[in-house]
Design a protein around this motif. Sequence first.
Motif, PDB file in Angstrom:
ATOM      1  N   ARG A 187       0.859  -1.185   0.000  1.00  0.00           N
ATOM      2  CA  ARG A 187       0.000   0.000   0.000  1.00  0.00           C
ATOM      3  C   ARG A 187       0.886   1.223   0.000  1.00  0.00           C
ATOM      4  O   ARG A 187       1.717   1.400   0.894  1.00  0.00           O
ATOM      5  CB  ARG A 187      -0.914   0.016   1.226  1.00  0.00           C
ATOM      6  N   ASP A 188       0.740   2.038  -1.017  1.00  0.00           N
ATOM      7  CA  ASP A 188       1.517   3.274  -1.160  1.00  0.00           C
ATOM      8  C   ASP A 188       3.024   2.996  -1.127  1.00  0.00           C
ATOM      9  O   ASP A 188       3.795   3.734  -0.534  1.00  0.00           O
ATOM     10  CB  ASP A 188       1.147   4.288  -0.067  1.00  0.00           C
ATOM     11  N   GLY A 189       3.437   1.882  -1.752  1.00  0.00           N
ATOM     12  CA  GLY A 189       4.852   1.564  -1.822  1.00  0.00           C
ATOM     13  C   GLY A 189       5.427   0.975  -0.555  1.00  0.00           C
ATOM     14  O   GLY A 189       6.601   0.657  -0.493  1.00  0.00           O
ATOM     15  N   VAL A 190       4.615   0.805   0.473  1.00  0.00           N
ATOM     16  CA  VAL A 190       5.083   0.252   1.738  1.00  0.00           C
ATOM     17  C   VAL A 190       4.408  -1.097   1.945  1.00  0.00           C
ATOM     18  O   VAL A 190       3.203  -1.236   1.767  1.00  0.00           O
ATOM     19  CB  VAL A 190       4.730   1.188   2.923  1.00  0.00           C
ATOM     20  N   GLU A 191       5.184  -2.110   2.307  1.00  0.00           N
ATOM     21  CA  GLU A 191       4.619  -3.425   2.553  1.00  0.00           C
ATOM     22  C   GLU A 191       3.763  -3.364   3.811  1.00  0.00           C
ATOM     23  O   GLU A 191       4.245  -3.070   4.895  1.00  0.00           O
ATOM     24  CB  GLU A 191       5.744  -4.448   2.724  1.00  0.00           C
ATOM     25  N   ALA A 192       2.444  -3.625   3.646  1.00  0.00           N
ATOM     26  CA  ALA A 192       1.530  -3.455   4.762  1.00  0.00           C
ATOM     27  C   ALA A 192       1.124  -4.780   5.392  1.00  0.00           C
ATOM     28  O   ALA A 192       1.285  -4.982   6.585  1.00  0.00           O
ATOM     29  CB  ALA A 192       0.291  -2.700   4.303  1.00  0.00           C
ATOM     30  N   ASP A 193       0.568  -5.695   4.582  1.00  0.00           N
ATOM     31  CA  ASP A 193       0.059  -6.957   5.123  1.00  0.00           C
ATOM     32  C   ASP A 193       0.858  -8.119   4.561  1.00  0.00           C
ATOM     33  O   ASP A 193       1.236  -8.131   3.391  1.00  0.00           O
ATOM     34  CB  ASP A 193      -1.416  -7.139   4.737  1.00  0.00           C
ATOM     35  N   ARG A 194       1.066  -9.100   5.387  1.00  0.00           N
ATOM     36  CA  ARG A 194       1.788 -10.306   4.966  1.00  0.00           C
ATOM     37  C   ARG A 194       1.123 -11.494   5.646  1.00  0.00           C
ATOM     38  O   ARG A 194       1.051 -11.557   6.870  1.00  0.00           O
ATOM     39  CB  ARG A 194       3.254 -10.189   5.358  1.00  0.00           C
ATOM     40  N   HIS A 195       0.624 -12.420   4.823  1.00  0.00           N
ATOM     41  CA  HIS A 195      -0.049 -13.617   5.335  1.00  0.00           C
ATOM     42  C   HIS A 195       0.629 -14.841   4.742  1.00  0.00           C
ATOM     43  O   HIS A 195       1.072 -14.808   3.588  1.00  0.00           O
ATOM     44  CB  HIS A 195      -1.523 -13.610   4.936  1.00  0.00           C
TER      45      HIS A 195
END
Length: 139
Positions: free
Chosen positions: A41-49
Amino acid sequence: MGARGELFTTQIHLDNRSYFFNVKENRTGDVFLQIVESKNRDGVEADRHQIAIFSEDMQKFLQGMEKSLDFIEKDRKVRQKAAREKKAAKEAKYAAGSSAGGKKIYRVKGEKAQEKVDDGIKRTGRIHVVSKRPENKEE
């Protein structure tokens, strides 16, 4: 064996997600597949599953995946067929009006088609107020 027990890794990049398929081996020698989804999101890694499927459960996992993919394909075909039938019915419905003068019949969704009544009142779709007073009143 690579870092953290990785035997094989492949990845798929989509618009805002990446999927990693990692074949790993744990300390006891069990081989498993690790699937990781990473959302950006917006170039930033937000969620990781992530999920892990061990090699002895892989066949059952693949059978479930195959059943799911078959259902999705059948459902897609049914939806396409229904859409084609709906389009053909709509074209057939409005084709009858086009042969009589080339006019199409339009109506607002949810309203029933009304027959045209010629009573001298111009109906524009707006509220029309008619006076109840007599037109010629001689006093």
